[in-house]
Design a protein around this motif. Structure first.
Motif, PDB file in Angstrom:
ATOM      1  N   LEU A  65     -15.738   4.268   3.410  1.00 52.90           N
ATOM      2  CA  LEU A  65     -16.618   3.703   2.383  1.00 52.90           C
ATOM      3  C   LEU A  65     -15.899   2.611   1.602  1.00 52.90           C
ATOM      4  CD1 LEU A  65     -18.190   6.984   0.925  1.00 52.90           C
ATOM      5  CD2 LEU A  65     -19.404   5.243   2.256  1.00 52.90           C
ATOM      6  N   TRP A  95     -21.648   0.395  -1.499  1.00 59.31           N
ATOM      7  CA  TRP A  95     -22.244   1.718  -1.304  1.00 59.31           C
ATOM      8  C   TRP A  95     -22.539   2.329  -2.668  1.00 59.31           C
ATOM      9  CZ3 TRP A  95     -23.731   3.994   3.191  1.00 59.31           C
ATOM     10  CH2 TRP A  95     -23.308   3.381   4.376  1.00 59.31           C
ATOM     11  N   CYS A 115     -17.721   5.654  -3.571  1.00 58.26           N
ATOM     12  CA  CYS A 115     -18.730   4.597  -3.543  1.00 58.26           C
ATOM     13  C   CYS A 115     -18.475   3.596  -4.668  1.00 58.26           C
ATOM     14  CB  CYS A 115     -20.128   5.204  -3.680  1.00 58.26           C
ATOM     15  SG  CYS A 115     -20.615   6.246  -2.267  1.00 58.26           S
TER      16      CYS A 115
END
Length: 687
Positions: free
Chosen positions: A84, A91, A110
């Motif tokens: 990520l 994200w 994220c």
């Protein structure tokens, strides 16, 4: 297969829907699917951003703990989070329900976090003897500061969404549609000319004053009893900003892996699963009755506490007592506690107002006529309780559940006073009833499956830890504790002093020793029970008169300022007068006192607990060893990190412990039974 992740595409956003019911635990299959789906989003030029969201009622409620006793399967969570953080696309974590442990660490990987209003976030790993192992100790301090992170992580606090927003643990609250608003946030990040990535791991932590950090360390160490995982979590948090981020993440992961396989973490996982199993009814599909209003007979300490527990759980409560002064004391106590909870923020204004309005006090038994559950909480006397149940039956609805809060008495004998014993159960609360988590749900011979199922459901509704117990003297907890207390009293006659016994057992991990506990609860309660059972006591059983002598001298514990200890300033102080009473009792029996060291005291006390626990299990009073462990940990202060007495027993030398149990049985008197610990399967690998 244990869970998967679906990719849904919508207007330039790739939604990764984590689907592993019931709580979307982060299993190996989920981690593999996440990595694959992240790569798909990364490779799809039509997708500008990604959103992580959970199917069902939760985001990710944590890792799959069943994997923790095994070598962790790749990919591990840090690898997923690294994917990520290295992505060229932003994200967003769309949180709802629970985002805990590895679930919240996934969210921290994220670029932003948005949550529905009722979401709870947190890092509860320390409650399982480990630390966050996928960046939690390195990232949370960068959002909330080191002092706050120490408090949150070491206690394992679950933080509600509104508070999480104010602390910086999340970036936004969804006003309406979480999925739509998460997509909007993700697209806004993708269009950000300053760059889409806002990785938490790259942020500098707030500059907390060192004094605040030290205060947080002191408090967390004390609350966590200085356990290894607490000290490890503190060290990892304090390192943030002092060493390179990559080094901090590597150190945290190594500590997580080290702690995960230690006996203490295994014990805490055992009690975690045992608590969940204990509250389930097995072998029946009967639905519980709906309980919307609770009645309590008896306005004493226990009755008021039970009513308060109901009110705190948004259930109206009726207290009936013939004594108007007792009703007034109950009213004042309940009102005071509601006021304190409201001022401290533990109760919202709406819940507090509803609790005040939901309390009814009456001298008339007919006030119970519309209650779904009526709990008797009067003096521990069989004749009195039978009389009360006859009166309850005259006013209760035919479908109302009836319960007794007896600590020791025979449920069948109490239920026999009614014409419908099938709707009578025991609900053994622990004092203070509005605080203590444990609730023994006791089935009598005639208790219906629906009555028992309702008792378990009520326990859960009150926020209690239910354990089903069989109808036997003292049920599970008090029977075992009585054997423990007796063994400690024997040691007083044999050569120990109260403060020596208490210190030795606190050294094992009990929050308080047995004699300090006796002073706290009041010596007169057990004294009254001993007086009631004098005629039926086995004359061959060993009997220690020291507690009786203290009561006869007016030393009833803290409430009288003296018991086993003096309480000049509210704290226990050893008293030479008690030492003299103890020594005189030994002399009268002709017992030659011998000093007992701390290890001997612990071995004798723990053997008494384990032997009685084994008998409780053999006789079917408890359904499982795990149920016994749950009762002793939640109701009697047995150190949680041992997993409870029977789990602890399974970690000891079998031959030595069985011999200690035999000695404990012999010390209690002739013909005292000895549990067959090996037969109970406590050492499954033996032989």
């Amino acid at each position: 297969m244990s869970g998967t992740v679906h990719l849904e595409r919508d207007r330039g956003v790739g939604f990764l829907v984590i689907d592993n019911p019931p709580v979307n635990a982060g299993s190996a299959d989920v981690r593999r699917a996440l990595l694959a789906r992240i790569a798909e989003v990364e490779a799809d030029a039509t997708l500008l951003a990604g959103v992580l969201i959970g199917a069902g009622n939760s985001f990710v409620a944590g890792s799959d703990l069943r994997e923790f006793d095994l070598p962790l399967s790749p990919p591990q969570l840090p690898q997923v989070i690294a994917a990520l953080e290295s992505s060229a696309k932003p994200w967003v974590a769309a949180l709802h329900g629970a985002a805990l442990g590895g679930g919240y660490e996934l969210a921290l990987g994220c670029d932003a976090r948005i949550a529905a209003a009722k979401t709870e976030v947190g890092l509860p790993e320390c409650g399982l003897g480990i630390i966050p192992g996928a960046g939690g100790t390195q990232k949370l301090p960068r959002l909330v500061g080191k002092a706050r992170a120490i408090a949150l992580i070491c206690v394992g606090t679950r933080v509600k969404a509104a508070e999480a927003l104010s602390l910086g643990m999340i970036d936004a609250l969804a006003a309406a549609d979480l999925k739509v608003e998460a997509a909007s946030l993700a697209l806004s990040l993708a269009k950000d000319p300053q760059g889409s990535k806002r990785r938490v791991i790259e942020r500098a932590p707030p500059d907390d004053p060192e004094a605040e950090i030290e205060a947080a360390v002191t408090k967390a160490t004390a609350q966590g009893r200085g356990r290894p995982h607490i000290l490890s979590a503190i060290a990892c948090i304090r390192s943030v900003g002092k060493i390179p981020a990559a080094e901090g993440l590597a150190t945290e992961r190594a500590e997580f892996q080290r702690l995960r396989i230690l006996p203490e973490a295994k014990a805490l996982r055992h009690i975690f699963f045992a608590e969940r199993a204990a509250g389930r009814e097995t072998g029946t599909k009967v639905a519980p009755l709906a309980v919307r209003r609770i009645g309590v007979v008896g306005a004493g300490t226990m009755g008021a506490g039970i009513a308060l527990a109901a009110l705190q759980s948004r259930l109206p409560a009726v207290i009936v007592d013939s004594d108007p002064a007792a009703l007034e004391r109950a009213r004042q106590r309940i009102a005071g506690e509601i006021d304190r909870s409201q001022k401290a923020g533990r109760m919202s204004n709406a819940v507090a107002d509803a609790a005040r309005q939901g309390l009814v006090l009456s001298q008339d038994m007919s006030a119970l006529s519309d209650c779904d559950l009526i709990i008797e909480a009067v003096v521990e006397d069989l004749a009195v309780k039978r009389q009360v149940f006859r009166a309850i039956e005259q006013v209760a609805r035919p479908d109302a559940l009836l319960a007794t809060n007896t600590s020791y008495l025979d449920i069948d004998a109490i239920a026999g006073a009614t014409s419908s014993p099938d709707r009578v159960i025991g609900l053994h609360f622990f004092s203070p009833a509005n605080v203590m988590k444990l609730l023994e749900v006791v089935a009598g011979t005639a208790s219906s499956d629906q009555a028992v199922a309702t008792g378990l459901a009520v326990a859960r509704a009150l926020g209690k830890q239910p354990v089903r117990a069989g109808n036997a003297f003292g049920f599970i907890g008090n029977r075992i504790y009585a054997a423990y207390r007796a063994a400690c009293e024997f040691m007083l006659e044999d050569g120990a002093l109260p403060q020596e016994v208490d210190a030795a057992l606190q050294g094992f991990g009990f929050a308080m020793g047995p004699f300090a506990v006796a002073d706290l609860s009041g010596l007169d309660i057990a004294w009254r029970m001993r007086q009631q059972t004098t005629a039926t006591r086995d004359p061959r059983a060993r009997y220690v008169s020291i507690p009786d002598r203290l009561c006869e001298a007016g030393r009833l514990g803290r409430k009288t300022g003296a018991g086993y200890y003096l309480y000049p300033e509210g704290k226990p102080v050893p008293d030479p007068v008690v030492d003299a009473i103890v020594i005189a009792a030994s002399a009268e029996k002709g017992t030659a006192r011998q000093p007992l060291d701390a290890e001997t005291i612990r071995r004798r006390a723990l053997a008494a607990i384990v032997n009685e626990a084994g008998l409780v299990l053999e006789e079917g009073v408890a359904r499982s060893a795990g149920d016994v462990d749950v009762v002793l940990v939640n109701g009697y202060g047995f150190p949680r990190w041992t997993g409870g007495p029977l789990h602890w027993a399974g970690t000891q030398d079998a031959t030595q412990l069985q011999a200690d149990c035999a000695a404990a049985a012999r010390a209690a008197g002739p013909d005292r039974p000895i549990a067959d610990l090996a037969g109970l399967g406590l050492w499954p690998d033996a032989g």
